[in-house]
Design a protein around this motif. Structure first.
Motif, PDB file in Angstrom:
ATOM      1  N   ARG A  10      17.913  33.472   2.516  1.00 14.55           N
ATOM      2  CA  ARG A  10      19.056  34.009   1.770  1.00 14.55           C
ATOM      3  C   ARG A  10      18.607  34.883   0.601  1.00 14.55           C
ATOM      4  O   ARG A  10      17.702  34.549  -0.127  1.00 14.55           O
ATOM      5  N   SER A  12      20.677  37.732  -2.275  1.00 15.19           N
ATOM      6  CA  SER A  12      21.934  38.420  -2.569  1.00 15.19           C
ATOM      7  C   SER A  12      21.828  39.797  -1.943  1.00 15.19           C
ATOM      8  O   SER A  12      21.043  40.627  -2.391  1.00 15.19           O
ATOM      9  N   VAL A  68      29.808  45.657 -12.685  1.00 13.87           N
ATOM     10  CA  VAL A  68      28.597  45.066 -12.076  1.00 13.87           C
ATOM     11  C   VAL A  68      28.739  44.855 -10.567  1.00 13.87           C
ATOM     12  O   VAL A  68      27.836  44.295  -9.948  1.00 13.87           O
ATOM     13  N   CYS A 162      26.845  38.228  -0.790  1.00 13.94           N
ATOM     14  CA  CYS A 162      26.531  38.184  -2.224  1.00 13.94           C
ATOM     15  C   CYS A 162      27.792  37.793  -2.988  1.00 13.94           C
ATOM     16  O   CYS A 162      28.866  38.332  -2.717  1.00 13.94           O
ATOM     17  N   ARG A 202      13.748  36.578  -4.891  1.00 11.33           N
ATOM     18  CA  ARG A 202      13.964  37.121  -6.235  1.00 11.33           C
ATOM     19  C   ARG A 202      13.381  36.204  -7.320  1.00 11.33           C
ATOM     20  O   ARG A 202      13.259  34.997  -7.120  1.00 11.33           O
TER      21      ARG A 202
HETATM   22  C1  LIG Z   1      28.350  32.799  -8.844  1.00 11.71           C
HETATM   23  C2  LIG Z   1      27.564  34.057  -8.700  1.00 11.71           C
HETATM   24  C3  LIG Z   1      28.060  35.255  -9.196  1.00 11.71           C
HETATM   25  C4  LIG Z   1      27.367  36.436  -9.019  1.00 11.71           C
HETATM   26  N1  LIG Z   1      27.911  37.609  -9.458  1.00 11.71           N
HETATM   27  C5  LIG Z   1      27.268  38.771  -9.176  1.00 11.71           C
HETATM   28  C6  LIG Z   1      27.859  40.021  -9.517  1.00 11.71           C
HETATM   29  O1  LIG Z   1      28.932  40.087 -10.098  1.00 11.71           O
HETATM   30  N2  LIG Z   1      27.199  41.151  -9.177  1.00 11.71           N
HETATM   31  C7  LIG Z   1      25.996  41.119  -8.527  1.00 11.71           C
HETATM   32  O2  LIG Z   1      25.439  42.179  -8.235  1.00 11.71           O
HETATM   33  N3  LIG Z   1      25.394  39.933  -8.225  1.00 11.71           N
HETATM   34  C8  LIG Z   1      26.008  38.782  -8.510  1.00 11.71           C
HETATM   35  N4  LIG Z   1      25.436  37.577  -8.158  1.00 11.71           N
HETATM   36  C9  LIG Z   1      24.109  37.548  -7.533  1.00 11.71           C
HETATM   37  C10 LIG Z   1      23.059  37.096  -8.510  1.00 11.71           C
HETATM   38  O3  LIG Z   1      22.878  38.061  -9.486  1.00 11.71           O
HETATM   39  C11 LIG Z   1      21.811  36.704  -7.730  1.00 11.71           C
HETATM   40  O4  LIG Z   1      21.863  35.343  -7.584  1.00 11.71           O
HETATM   41  C12 LIG Z   1      20.509  37.139  -8.336  1.00 11.71           C
HETATM   42  O5  LIG Z   1      20.365  38.485  -8.041  1.00 11.71           O
HETATM   43  C13 LIG Z   1      19.353  36.322  -7.817  1.00 11.71           C
HETATM   44  O6  LIG Z   1      18.955  36.743  -6.527  1.00 11.71           O
HETATM   45  P1  LIG Z   1      19.242  36.094  -5.139  1.00 11.71           P
HETATM   46  O7  LIG Z   1      20.657  35.609  -5.063  1.00 11.71           O
HETATM   47  O8  LIG Z   1      19.001  37.249  -4.234  1.00 11.71           O
HETATM   48  O9  LIG Z   1      18.272  34.992  -4.904  1.00 11.71           O
HETATM   49  C14 LIG Z   1      26.119  36.398  -8.354  1.00 11.71           C
HETATM   50  C15 LIG Z   1      25.611  35.175  -7.875  1.00 11.71           C
HETATM   51  C16 LIG Z   1      26.330  34.031  -8.028  1.00 11.71           C
HETATM   52  C17 LIG Z   1      25.780  32.745  -7.467  1.00 11.71           C
END
Ligand SMILES: Cc1cc2nc3c(=O)[nH]c(=O)nc-3n(C[C@H](O)[C@H](O)[C@H](O)COP(=O)(O)O)c2cc1C
Length: 262
Positions: A10, A12, A68, A162, A202
């Motif tokens: 996984r 994002s 964002v 994501c 990440r």
């Molecule tokens: C509850 C939650 C909200 C998030 N909101 C955003 C967001 O608004 N925009 C975005 O680009 N990523 C968002 N993310 C992704 C995180 O930034 C992401 O977890 C981070 O990049 C770490 O990388 P990974 O998920 O790829 O492991 C969110 C993740 C979670 C769990």
């Protein structure tokens, strides 16, 4: 896919194939996984509204974006908007706990009876909880568990996903959201346009900074043999590294192909 590998794979995903439709059965599978999540007092606060991006009026799609998330929202063919239904506890008045008693999940050995639910748990714990300051946070934490099961299932189904913030005022108006639903996040879903590794896992804070043994201050020691076993199982994968040329080239290619600014 093996469970540990799903966790490891996984990422994002923020580059989706914008025009590749997602099969409805895969979305249902994600929702089925969410529904099976464990939930405090079996209340099931998590509610979701599934939206096909292309069925949204252009102006509403624009308004749902935040600074964002704008491009994520635009590229993902399916959006799943998640909410915490705060009204559920006082609507069901302990009935889902009574169901757990009836099926023997909550057993008399542990003190559970209908009388215990009706005369103590609901009136003295649950109803007051809904009036307390921490209620929304508790419900949201619970929803996170259900949402995560949907997220992981997306990857198990070969999709990318994501979580993203969204403009909840617009969503409330467009999706006819009940007043007592608290907006959480939108889960953007589609086929990934980026490679499965997407540059690697990440960055994360150090393990010992996050987890403690016995009490705060004593880090839970990370056993390298366990780390090695999890690498073999593909749960711990190659980490993303700053400035990785391969990843930068991939982003450039994606930008060109999808017509995105660089
Ligand atoms: C509850 C939650 C909200 C998030 N909101 C955003 C967001 O608004 N925009 C975005 O680009 N990523 C968002 N993310 C992704 C995180 O930034 C992401 O977890 C981070 O990049 C770490 O990388 P990974 O998920 O790829 O492991 C969110 C993740 C979670 C769990």
């Amino acid at each position: 896919m093996e469970f540990k590998e799903v966790i490891g794979n996984r990422r994002s995903i923020r580059f989706f194939e914008p025009d590749k439709p997602v099969e409805r059965e895969k979305i249902q599978t994600m929702l089925e996984a969410s529904r099976l999540a464990s939930c405090a007092v079996n209340a099931h606060w998590a509610k979701a509204i599934v939206i096909e991006r292309d069925k949204l009026p252009e102006d509403k799609l624009e308004q749902l974006k935040t600074p964002v998330t704008a491009l994520n929202v635009e590229l993902a063919p399916v959006h799943i908007y998640w909410y915490a239904d705060l009204g559920v506890v006082n609507r069901i008045e302990g009935s889902r706990l009574r169901e757990l008693v009836d099926v023997g999940a909550l057993a008399p050995t542990h003190g559970w009876t209908h009388k215990f639910v009706d005369e103590f748990v609901y009136p003295q714990i649950l109803r007051p909880m809904t009036e307390g300051p921490g209620y929304a946070v508790a419900a949201a934490a619970d929803c996170g568990i259900a949402m995560c099961q949907a997220l992981l299932t997306a990857f198990d189904e070969g999709l990318g996903a994501c979580f993203s913030a969204f403009n909840s005022n617009i969503a409330k108006e467009v999706f006819n959201v009940p007043n007592d639903w608290v907006p959480l996040y939108v889960l953007l879903v589609g086929y990934p346009a980026e490679s499965p590794a997407a540059g690697g896992q990440r960055p994360r804070p150090p393990f010992e900074e996050q987890y403690y043994d016995g009490a705060f201050g004593t880090p839970f020691q990370r056993d390298e043999a366990v780390v090695e076993r999890l690498k073999q199982a593909n749960m711990i994968q190659q980490p993303a590294t700053p400035g990785n040329q391969e990843r930068m080239d991939e982003i450039k290619r994606l930008a060109e192909r999808l017509g995105l600014p660089m």
